[in-house]
Design an enzyme around this catalytic site. Sequence first.
Site, PDB file in Angstrom:
ATOM      1  N   GLY A  53       8.004  10.945   2.522  1.00  0.00           N
ATOM      2  CA  GLY A  53       7.198  12.222   2.492  1.00  0.00           C
ATOM      3  C   GLY A  53       8.068  13.178   3.111  1.00  0.00           C
ATOM      4  N   CYS A 137      -3.256  13.819   5.847  1.00  0.00           N
ATOM      5  CA  CYS A 137      -2.692  14.495   7.075  1.00  0.00           C
ATOM      6  C   CYS A 137      -3.638  15.215   7.726  1.00  0.00           C
ATOM      7  CB  CYS A 137      -1.651  15.330   6.686  1.00  0.00           C
ATOM      8  SG  CYS A 137      -0.880  15.984   7.958  1.00  0.00           S
ATOM      9  N   GLY A 224       0.282  -3.542   2.277  1.00  0.00           N
ATOM     10  CA  GLY A 224       0.786  -4.854   1.972  1.00  0.00           C
ATOM     11  C   GLY A 224      -0.624  -5.788   1.555  1.00  0.00           C
TER      12      GLY A 224
HETATM   13  C1  FMN Z   1       6.707   2.446   6.212  1.00  0.00           C
HETATM   14  C2  FMN Z   1       5.653   3.283   5.410  1.00  0.00           C
HETATM   15  C3  FMN Z   1       6.070   4.538   5.135  1.00  0.00           C
HETATM   16  C4  FMN Z   1       5.294   5.207   4.541  1.00  0.00           C
HETATM   17  N1  FMN Z   1       5.395   6.464   4.175  1.00  0.00           N
HETATM   18  C5  FMN Z   1       4.530   7.371   3.407  1.00  0.00           C
HETATM   19  C6  FMN Z   1       4.802   8.706   3.062  1.00  0.00           C
HETATM   20  O1  FMN Z   1       5.838   9.338   3.721  1.00  0.00           O
HETATM   21  N2  FMN Z   1       3.975   9.423   2.190  1.00  0.00           N
HETATM   22  C7  FMN Z   1       2.992   8.718   1.594  1.00  0.00           C
HETATM   23  O2  FMN Z   1       2.192   9.440   1.040  1.00  0.00           O
HETATM   24  N3  FMN Z   1       2.589   7.344   1.810  1.00  0.00           N
HETATM   25  C8  FMN Z   1       3.595   6.638   2.659  1.00  0.00           C
HETATM   26  N4  FMN Z   1       3.279   5.444   2.889  1.00  0.00           N
HETATM   27  C9  FMN Z   1       2.335   4.687   2.048  1.00  0.00           C
HETATM   28  C10 FMN Z   1       2.721   4.013   0.584  1.00  0.00           C
HETATM   29  O3  FMN Z   1       3.529   4.905  -0.120  1.00  0.00           O
HETATM   30  C11 FMN Z   1       1.680   3.332   0.165  1.00  0.00           C
HETATM   31  O4  FMN Z   1       0.642   4.265  -0.380  1.00  0.00           O
HETATM   32  C12 FMN Z   1       1.003   2.049   0.903  1.00  0.00           C
HETATM   33  O5  FMN Z   1       1.846   1.541   1.894  1.00  0.00           O
HETATM   34  C13 FMN Z   1       0.147   1.112   0.034  1.00  0.00           C
HETATM   35  O6  FMN Z   1       1.053   0.528  -0.882  1.00  0.00           O
HETATM   36  P1  FMN Z   1       1.946  -0.920  -0.258  1.00  0.00           P
HETATM   37  O7  FMN Z   1       0.609  -1.906   0.098  1.00  0.00           O
HETATM   38  O8  FMN Z   1       2.325  -1.379  -1.587  1.00  0.00           O
HETATM   39  O9  FMN Z   1       2.688  -0.693   0.690  1.00  0.00           O
HETATM   40  C14 FMN Z   1       4.181   4.750   3.462  1.00  0.00           C
HETATM   41  C15 FMN Z   1       3.825   3.081   3.890  1.00  0.00           C
HETATM   42  C16 FMN Z   1       4.834   2.600   4.704  1.00  0.00           C
HETATM   43  C17 FMN Z   1       4.514   0.857   4.772  1.00  0.00           C
END
Ligand code: FMN
Length: 309
Positions: A53, A137, A224
């Site tokens: 991001g 946000c 997750g």
């Molecule tokens: C450590 C971390 C940082 C993240 N930073 C962003 C971000 O900067 N912008 C964004 O849109 N989503 C961000 N996310 C969300 C992920 O892109 C994703 O939408 C979310 O974790 C669900 O997917 P997952 O379960 O496969 O991780 C972040 C997630 C994690 C775990």
Amino acid sequence: MTSLNLSVKLAPENRRGLLLSNPVMTASGTFGYGTEYAEVIDIQRLGAIICKGTTLKPRPGNPQPRLVETAGGVLNSIGMENIGVNALIREKAPIWVGWSLPVIVNILGESITEYAELASLLNEVPGVSGIEVNISCPNVSAGGIEFGASPKAAAAVTAAVKVKTTLPLIVKLSPNVTDIVAIANAIIEAGADALSLINTLKGMVIDPLSRRPVLGNISGGLSGPDINPIALYMVYQVARNVKVPVIGCGGIATANDALEFIMAGASAIQVGTAIFANPNAPLDILDGIERFMEDEGVRELSELIGAAA
Ligand SMILES: Cc1cc2nc3c(=O)[nH]c(=O)nc-3n(C[C@H](O)[C@H](O)[C@H](O)COP(=O)(O)O)c2cc1C
């Protein structure tokens, strides 16, 4: 060797287009700028990378601790730590120019004007193939309610970004809402080329011994396997009600998970938290999807998209 077609057009109506060789992307914030992993895995095999991001100014992020494990996932309160858009344009985009896969920049603003400015700065940058707008946000001028929580605010951000860029425009939905389909429709009406969902769900963890919240920021975003069925149902609901491509995300850790999202209606998927345990997870998932298609005699990925809807 059979020839499978896994390619996906994520912005079919956009003049600049966004063609992926396969549907497996990395989720924002979980794969840095891609550059960190270039030595670890064969990133060129990925469908696309969504980078960390990015905000107008560099941000230091939230107080520590920022990450805590849950029963089946992770709660994070990173707080958008990032190098800022100017450093991204100077230092990261020139590296992406030499890559064959698209890199999409995830943007976040504290006001509509900031989102628009980010879009305008990125519009003509070589190496940037698209924009993903993070609307999870707080909108400072609306008392801190997330932009993504109301159809009106979400549409206003989308429209403001759309007039500043001809890049393919993906808007990433927040799951912390009551009617995600209404928000999806408002965003499409305002000009989004594709939708991605879901971002993290709000949560907290308390340490009984210290009697305090574990995260420095008190609450964080849950990701997750914990969120997988919630994300899957949201993707299903949105995909059957919209005409633009939907990108599924939320607890995808295996090829089976990815296939579920595709069958729910996702044209592509993003892998996030699973990368922390296994940096090769996106490519393992890609291999698994290909194996499934070969075993099932499916040549075109498009035959599977929405198969369960
Ligand atoms: C450590 C971390 C940082 C993240 N930073 C962003 C971000 O900067 N912008 C964004 O849109 N989503 C961000 N996310 C969300 C992920 O892109 C994703 O939408 C979310 O974790 C669900 O997917 P997952 O379960 O496969 O991780 C972040 C997630 C994690 C775990």
